[in-house]
Design a protein around this motif. Sequence first.
Motif, PDB file in Angstrom:
ATOM      1  N   GLN A 173      -8.642  -0.137 -38.802  1.00  0.00           N
ATOM      2  CA  GLN A 173      -9.904   0.320 -39.380  1.00  0.00           C
ATOM      3  C   GLN A 173     -11.016  -0.498 -38.744  1.00  0.00           C
ATOM      4  OE1 GLN A 173      -9.927   0.224 -43.668  1.00  0.00           O
ATOM      5  NE2 GLN A 173     -12.139   0.309 -43.803  1.00  0.00           N
TER       6      GLN A 173
ATOM      7  N   HIS B  59     -13.091   6.288 -37.868  1.00  0.00           N
ATOM      8  CA  HIS B  59     -13.092   4.832 -38.018  1.00  0.00           C
ATOM      9  C   HIS B  59     -11.738   4.295 -38.481  1.00  0.00           C
ATOM     10  CE1 HIS B  59     -17.462   4.284 -37.539  1.00  0.00           C
ATOM     11  NE2 HIS B  59     -17.559   5.435 -38.156  1.00  0.00           N
ATOM     12  N   TYR B  60     -10.712   5.131 -38.412  1.00  0.00           N
ATOM     13  CA  TYR B  60      -9.418   4.716 -38.958  1.00  0.00           C
ATOM     14  C   TYR B  60      -8.319   5.464 -38.233  1.00  0.00           C
ATOM     15  CZ  TYR B  60      -5.826   3.813 -42.543  1.00  0.00           C
ATOM     16  OH  TYR B  60      -4.686   3.408 -43.209  1.00  0.00           O
TER      17      TYR B  60
ATOM     18  N   SER C 163     -14.936   3.699 -46.382  1.00  0.00           N
ATOM     19  CA  SER C 163     -13.695   3.026 -45.992  1.00  0.00           C
ATOM     20  C   SER C 163     -13.628   1.621 -46.571  1.00  0.00           C
ATOM     21  CB  SER C 163     -13.589   2.974 -44.462  1.00  0.00           C
ATOM     22  OG  SER C 163     -13.535   4.260 -43.905  1.00  0.00           O
TER      23      SER C 163
END
Length: 805
Positions: free
Chosen positions: A362, A335-336, A754
């Motif tokens: 992100q 996710h990043y 995150s």
Amino acid sequence: METPTSKKAGGEGGSEREGSECSTAGSGSGSSNGVNNNNNNRDNNDEKNKMNEDNIGNRRSHRRCNSNVGEEGGLFEYFGWVYHLGVNSIGQDYCHLRFLFIRGKYVEMYKRDPHENPGIIPIRKGVIGPTLMVEELGRRKVNHGDLYVIRFCSRLDESKKGEIACATVGEARKWMEAFDHAKQQAEYELLRSGSARYKLNFEADIDLEGHRPRVRRYANGLRKLIRIGQGPEPLLRQSSSLSASVSLDGYFEADSTDAIEGHEWKCVRSINGVRIFEDVAASKSGRGALVKAVGVVDASADTVFEVILNLDRHQRYEWDMLTGDLELIDSYDGHYDVVYGTFDPKYLTRWQSNRDFVFSRQWFRGQEGAYTILQFPAVHKKRPPKSGYRRTKINPSTWEIRRLHPPLGTDAAKCLVTQMLEIHSAGWCRWKKNSCSKFEKTIPYALLCQVSGLKEYIGANPALKSESTTMVVHSKYFDIPGANSDYEDAEVPDEFYDAIAGDSSSSEEDDDDDDNDNDYETSEGCEVKKETKVKLKNVSWAISSSALKRASAPDANKELDGGVSPINLDPSEFNGSLHNGKDETDSNCWTSPNGKGFMIRGKTYLKDRAKVKGGDPLLKLIAVDWLKVDKAIDRVALHRRCLVQSEAGKKLPFILVINLQVPAKPNYSLVLYYASERPVNDNSLLGKFVDGTDMYRDLRFKLIPSIVEGYWMVKRAVGTKACLLGKAVACKYFRQDNFLEIDVDIGSSSVARSVIGLVLGYVTSLVVDLAILIEAKEEEELPEYLLGTVRLNKLRLDSAVKLEV
């Protein structure tokens, strides 16, 4: 994927909330769209034959496939091609193309399509149980190709796990929804069966004749076979590339917010159907200029998300006039990632110098299906300043992609795309005071034009707008126990995470080279769009306007025992490690605001989706602990220093303890203590929640966040949408004496980790409001009411008190 869902760590068929959506048909039948002529002919003949059957309503219908299925529910069956990821017996990673089939709560995996090969035996099979959890791991690079990965594991034992992957984010979302429905089917059968072997954490005195969970409606009716994805042909093309060395008119939005925000947007320009807005409230407060571009794109949110994330220069050249040359530097946790880019802004600045930049991205998907992409300027050791280029610090920005519900009778996918941008207020003011042409030669203007370019690019490529669809291909009446008779009397199969991760009798076959599998093709499915209610713009505006003037307050006499005299709750009599704030200027403290800043479901929500302002909460916040721990601690209410164990705490009629476990170095726990002035009424919604099963609680416990004050990027990351915590992260419940404790493991979800990491970086400047409530699903439970609220004012990490275990 679009689910309902950021989500929680691990698990197969994990406790997804009721009310997730998937595409299916009602009591109709049809044929799939094949990838070759033979499949087309066969499917067309199947459709003609089915249309002649009198005992089945052969009328194609579009409707919602969730807990609102209507009078006739059914046992849903999903199938399609996925990638099976794992490690073989000699420790090598493999990525095999497999056909996955979900029948009720049972899951089977094949090397070939069983529809094309009758009698084929599954190579793996398992059962979805109540301890199963699902986590979306985001994108992962597998042999130079990007896949979207889903992990399954047990709530009780996270070492039991397995993974599948999909070629597109849309297919991954549909599989998540499929496991959601399978989980509901498993829950229903557990409720219906009296066997203690399957009870697990269910109570023995469940009254099915009283409050009936909507999942019961899946019990009888039609079997629905639903294909996910476009079949193996496009997958096989991607599979081969994985081993290669290189590779709004008539539409309305879903509810976009559950908390009232402070932005005041004013349209200042329109470019090719895209509007550019300025946040007037931010400008007046001197916080700098915040602008955004908004446009409607004729494609699904899944498609737009993938186009934006795609770094291929040839595709970006067609819609991105500024940042077409992008290169992936590094990727983390799905996710990043970090991206390096160059552009030549000779048409944008007078210096005509080559520029390069580095930024981090992100992204995550909310439970309501909206995508958010955060972009920050970054520095990376792999990309130092380049000779002949001037290093540019890009403007912090966000992308938000929300689907638009089509009106009744149409099935065209549309979504609302918003790009938000932070720019220097001095430059923005100069542009507004002078001629418009100067702004059109700036980088911020070129960035805002990306929405317009995206809209035109997708409009010029029909292939991007045609989504893989699903359709009923078989339909018949049946009895649930009979449908699964092969399993009922036999030994219970492995849990699904064991079936796809552990060794089986066919494990050696599954670890073989997949070259032989690549010969098989299956028909391309099509997705029957769900039916949606038309919301007339002028009527909804009037309803919403009046709803904002109303507030939903809890009926204390209904939720609490009216036969007992209330006690006086004075927060000053209870002590927590975080002090109660005296006024708005106080910091590193907590207060308890009223609920007027939150929007919750009104009395008529099931009919018109109308929400109203929340009223005063039912429970009173009496104390807050801000603790520092070596590792996450459960059952904090049993600790000798906890308020619940004090003499004053033991005298309270009921205490709700919310333990928010914050992952960091060290770990933190934010513990909220809510008390009632009278005992809880056992027959109330709160009573059913307090003494209900964990699965019931997972489907009902809801939190609404709101960043009242703080950096705008953090606001966009946190959002203002209500979140079912039991679906997003792992929650544990502990009921004893006069309290219920809910331990919320924020670190159990990679997405939540995150977001919380971003929040902690700005926590000393944030004012955060939280509201907790029980989601109302039945008409008699409406309107919703707030259980409790809290405002956290500019917390300091160093003020957390060390908790000795």
